[in-house]
Design a protein around this motif. Structure first.
Motif, mmCIF file in Angstrom:
data_model
loop_
_atom_site.group_PDB
_atom_site.id
_atom_site.type_symbol
_atom_site.label_atom_id
_atom_site.label_comp_id
_atom_site.label_asym_id
_atom_site.label_seq_id
_atom_site.Cartn_x
_atom_site.Cartn_y
_atom_site.Cartn_z
ATOM 1 N N VAL A 320 -16.256 4.878 -2.468
ATOM 2 C CA VAL A 320 -15.417 4.968 -3.665
ATOM 3 C C VAL A 320 -13.963 4.647 -3.321
ATOM 4 O O VAL A 320 -13.283 3.911 -4.050
ATOM 5 N N TYR A 321 -13.480 5.185 -2.217
ATOM 6 C CA TYR A 321 -12.099 4.932 -1.806
ATOM 7 C C TYR A 321 -11.867 3.441 -1.566
ATOM 8 O O TYR A 321 -10.842 2.878 -1.971
ATOM 9 N N GLU A 322 -12.803 2.789 -0.913
ATOM 10 C CA GLU A 322 -12.652 1.360 -0.649
ATOM 11 C C GLU A 322 -12.579 0.567 -1.950
ATOM 12 O O GLU A 322 -11.731 -0.327 -2.109
ATOM 13 N N PRO A 330 -5.198 4.432 -7.892
ATOM 14 C CA PRO A 330 -4.822 5.589 -7.068
ATOM 15 C C PRO A 330 -5.914 6.662 -7.039
ATOM 16 O O PRO A 330 -6.709 6.782 -7.979
ATOM 17 N N ILE A 331 -5.905 7.427 -5.957
ATOM 18 C CA ILE A 331 -6.867 8.518 -5.789
ATOM 19 C C ILE A 331 -6.108 9.812 -5.532
ATOM 20 O O ILE A 331 -5.221 9.866 -4.678
ATOM 21 N N MET A 332 -6.482 10.842 -6.270
ATOM 22 C CA MET A 332 -5.907 12.172 -6.069
ATOM 23 C C MET A 332 -6.977 13.096 -5.517
ATOM 24 O O MET A 332 -7.983 13.366 -6.178
ATOM 25 N N TYR A 351 -13.002 14.082 6.722
ATOM 26 C CA TYR A 351 -13.803 12.999 6.155
ATOM 27 C C TYR A 351 -13.244 11.618 6.521
ATOM 28 O O TYR A 351 -13.901 10.605 6.280
ATOM 29 N N GLY A 352 -12.019 11.560 7.022
ATOM 30 C CA GLY A 352 -11.405 10.273 7.335
ATOM 31 C C GLY A 352 -10.985 9.504 6.095
ATOM 32 O O GLY A 352 -11.073 8.267 6.060
ATOM 33 N N LEU A 353 -10.490 10.205 5.067
ATOM 34 C CA LEU A 353 -10.100 9.572 3.809
ATOM 35 C C LEU A 353 -8.596 9.300 3.782
ATOM 36 O O LEU A 353 -7.830 9.904 4.531
ATOM 37 N N ASN A 354 -8.179 8.415 2.895
ATOM 38 C CA ASN A 354 -6.759 8.079 2.760
ATOM 39 C C ASN A 354 -6.341 8.063 1.288
ATOM 40 O O ASN A 354 -6.137 6.998 0.704
ATOM 41 N N PRO A 355 -6.188 9.230 0.692
ATOM 42 C CA PRO A 355 -5.813 9.318 -0.725
ATOM 43 C C PRO A 355 -4.340 8.986 -0.948
ATOM 44 O O PRO A 355 -3.532 8.961 -0.019
ATOM 45 N N ILE A 375 1.549 16.177 -2.279
ATOM 46 C CA ILE A 375 1.987 15.288 -1.208
ATOM 47 C C ILE A 375 1.540 13.878 -1.582
ATOM 48 O O ILE A 375 0.361 13.652 -1.875
ATOM 49 N N THR A 376 2.488 12.947 -1.601
ATOM 50 C CA THR A 376 2.159 11.603 -2.055
ATOM 51 C C THR A 376 2.889 10.547 -1.232
ATOM 52 O O THR A 376 3.453 10.847 -0.170
ATOM 53 N N THR A 377 2.872 9.321 -1.719
ATOM 54 C CA THR A 377 3.357 8.169 -0.964
ATOM 55 C C THR A 377 4.603 7.568 -1.611
ATOM 56 O O THR A 377 4.958 7.887 -2.746
ATOM 57 N N TYR A 378 5.232 6.679 -0.885
ATOM 58 C CA TYR A 378 6.388 5.939 -1.408
ATOM 59 C C TYR A 378 6.025 5.238 -2.716
ATOM 60 O O TYR A 378 6.762 5.297 -3.704
#
Length: 516
Positions: A320-322, A330-332, A351-355, A375-378
Motif C-alpha cells: 500500500v505504501y509503495e 500522503p500516508i498518516m 515494519y520498515g514503513l515510511n509514512p 511528526i511530519t515532513t518538510y
C-alpha cells in the motif's frame, strides 16, 4: 529490566540547568546548595525494591486491601458517562501495574488504564518532574515561547522516529534541515491524539482547499479528495478510529446524513478498504485516483485496538505504501495506540514503513499529562500557526514526562521485546488448550486480543475476570468484529505479573469449558 538513573542535569543538560539554578536562587527562597542538590539528584527510574513490592502484592489482587470509601459523590456526568461509570474501580491510589479502587480492593492493570500508562502508576522516574517543580521550572507557556525542554523533546522525537543513535548528533542536524520526502523532521505539539490526527487530516486537505484566502492555489484544487481508511468486516468504516473531531468521525460512519451531503456536494469522500487485502485497496485506489477524484491520503493504525486488536500485516502495508508513494498520496500512521509498546517506541519502524505523518501520544507522557504530537515532513508542513495549535500544547513538564518515558523505554528495548514475545506466546498456549472456545490470538506483543467463537463466552470470560479485579474488556459491539477480549499490559510488566494474569485467564477458561 534495566533500572535507568538520571538527574535533571544529565537528562536536560548542564548549561540549561545552571541557568535554572541561577533563576531559582534569584526568584525563590531556595539556597544554592539545595538547588544544586535537586538538579543533581540522580533518580533511579525502577528500583529493584519497587519491582519486588509490586510483584509481592500480586497475591492481594481482588482482596480487600483497605475499607471501602463511604463517600457518596457521583459528580455531574453526561448520561452516557454515567451509564458507563464503575466508581468502585476508580483509582484511590496505584503502584506499578496495580490500582487501588475506591472499593478498597486491589486491581490488576492489564489494559494500562486504556493504553496511556506504559510505566504503570507512580513510576519512580517521574520524581524528576517533582524536582523540576521544586526548582521553579514552570509548565505553562505560549505557542510563541516554546521552552527549552519542549524544544529538546522535539529534537529527541526527530532522532528516535528516524532511528538515530543518541551519539549521532550530526546525523540529527542533517535530518532537521532535510527537504526530502518521507523524512520526518517537523513536530507539532498538541494536546490529544484527536487533535494530532485532525492536524494531519487538515494538512492533507490543504492540497485541495485553501486554509484561508492568502494561501496559493492548492495543488489539487480541481479534484475531490478521497481518504482511504480500514474497513470493518461489513465493508463500512467502523473499524478505524482516528479521534473524535467531526471529519475523523465521518470516516468511521458517524454523522451519516452530514457525510452524505458532503459526499454528494463533492467536498470529500471516504473509501473504506478491506483489512489486509491489497487487491481491494488497489481496485478502489485506481477508481478514485483519477478525475474528478484524487486519492487524498491513507490513514491507518497498525494494531486496531478499536476493532478487536486486529493487526495489519507488514506485506500488505508495504504494498500500500509503495502504491501511495508512487501516486503522490500522503500516508498518516496513527500510532496513538501502539507507540511506546514496542522496541524503538514506534511500531512503524519495526515494519520498515515510511509514512508522511506519525501520530503519537497516550503512552509517551505516561499518564502524567495530556500531550500528543504530530511528526511530519518538510513537504507536508503546509498550515500556518493558527491552522493547528492549542493553548497548552507547549507544556514544559509534559515534555519532561515524555523525555523520562522515552529514556526508560529506549534503555529497555530488549526487555520490551522479550516480554512482548513471552506474553504473546503464553496467550497462544491458552488458545491451544481451549480450541473450542478460542478462535485465535490477534495483535502483537503486549497489544494482544483473544478472539472467541461465541459472544456469550467472551462476555462471561471478561465479567468473571472483572469481578475479580482484573481489568480486561470485551469488544462485541463493532460491525462483524469477532468477539474479542482486549488486553495491553504495561511495558514494566514482569514475568510474575504476566504469569499471574495468564493463570487467572486459564482458570476462567477452564470453568467455562467445564460448564459448556
Amino acid at each position: 529490566m534495566e533500572s535507568v538513573k538520571r538527574s535533571l542535569i544529565q537528562l536536560l543538560g548542564k548549561e540549561y540547568m545552571e541557568a535554572v539554578i541561577a533563576g531559582t536562587i534569584a526568584l525563590y527562597d531556595l539556597d544554592n546548595e539545595e538547588a544544586v542538590r535537586l538538579a543533581s539528584d540522580e533518580v533511579e527510574f525502577m528500583p529493584e525494591a519497587f519491582i519486588k513490592k509490586v510483584d509481592h502484592l500480586l497475591t492481594e489482587v481482588g482482596t480487600q486491601l483497605i475499607p471501602e470509601i463511604k463517600i457518596s459523590n457521583s459528580g455531574a456526568p453526561t448520561d452516557a458517562f454515567k451509564k458507563a461509570a464503575n466508581m468502585k474501580a476508580s483509582p484511590l491510589g496505584g503502584l506499578g501495574y496495580l490500582r487501588l479502587g475506591e472499593d478498597g480492593r486491589l486491581y490488576l492493570v492489564t489494559k494500562s488504564e486504556h493504553y496511556h500508562t506504559p510505566l504503570g502508576h507512580n513510576f519512580p522516574g517521574y520524581k524528576l518532574i517533582e524536582n523540576a517543580k521544586a526548582l521553579g521550572i514552570t509548565n505553562a507557556t505560549h505557542n510563541n515561547t516554546r521552552g527549552y525542554i519542549t524544544r529538546l523533546l522535539e529534537r529527541e522525537l526527530v532522532r528516535t522516529v528516524n532511528g538515530i543513535d543518541q551519539e549521532e548528533t550530526d546525523a540529527v542536524d542533517q535530518i532537521l534541515v532535510s527537504q526530502e520526502p518521507y523524512v520526518l523532521n517537523r513536530v507539532l505539539n498538541l494536546d490529544t491524539g484527536t487533535l494530532s490526527c485532525e492536524a494531519g487530516i487538515k494538512m492533507m486537505l490543504s492540497r485541495f482547499y485553501k486554509l484561508d484566502y492568502s494561501f496559493p492555489e492548492p495543488k489539487y484544487g480541481d479534484r475531490i479528495p478521497v481518504f482511504f481508511v480500514i474497513a470493518d468486516n461489513e465493508g463500512g468504516g467502523k473499524a478505524n478510529y482516528h479521534g473524535t473531531t467531526i471529519i475523523a468521525q465521518t470516516m468511521r460512519d458517524l454523522w451519516p446524513a452530514m457525510y452524505e451531503k458532503m459526499s454528494e456536494a463533492g467536498i470529500m469522500k471516504v473509501c473504506p478498504v478491506s483489512i489486509n487485502n491489497f487487491e481491494d485497496f488497489k481496485t478502489k485506489f485506481d477508481e478514485y485516483n483519477k478525475p474528478p477524484y484524487k486519492a487524498a491520503g491513507f490513514i491507518h493504525e497498525i494494531i486496531m485496538m478499536n476493532y478487536g486488536g486486529i493487526k495489519l500485516e507488514e506485506d500488505f502495508l508495504k504494498k500500500v505504501y509503495e502504491l501511495c508513494h508512487d501516486n503522490d498520496t500522503p500516508i498518516m500512521c496513527d500510532e496513538i495506540q501502539s507507540c511506546m509498546w514496542y522496541p524503538g517506541m514506534y511500531l512503524f519502524r519495526e515494519y520498515g514503513l515510511n509514512p508522511d505523518f506519525v501520530i503519537i501520544g497516550k503512552g509517551f507522557p505516561g499518564g502524567q499529562y495530556s500531550a500528543s504530537r504530530l511528526i511530519t515532513t518538510y513537504e507536508m508542513d503546509s498550515l500556518n500557526q493558527f491552522g493547528a495549535l492549542v493553548t497548552n500544547g507547549q507544556e514544559e513538564l509534559a515534555a519532561l514526562a515524555y523525555l523520562i518515558t522515552m529514556k526508560f523505554a529506549e534503555e529497555n528495548a530488549s526487555y520490551i521485546r522479550e516480554m512482548g514475545y513471552y506474553y504473546e506466546g503464553k496467550l497462544r498456549e491458552l488458545a491451544l488448550r481451549y480450541p473450542s472456545l478460542i478462535e485465535c490470538i490477534e495483535g502483537k506483543g503486549h497489544l494482544a486480543s483473544i478472539f472467541f467463537y461465541e459472544v456469550d463466552n467472551v462476555l462471561t470470560f471478561t465479567k468473571i475476570l472483572n469481578d475479580n479485579c482484573i481489568d480486561i474488556s470485551a469488544q462485541t459491539y463493532k460491525a462483524m468484529c469477532p468477539p474479542a477480549a482486549l488486553t495491553k499490559p504495561p511495558i514494566i510488566a514482569t514475568k510474575a505479573m504476566l504469569d499471574f494474569f495468564v493463570l487467572k485467564m486459564d482458570e476462567v477458561l477452564k470453568m467455562i469449558s467445564e460448564e459448556a
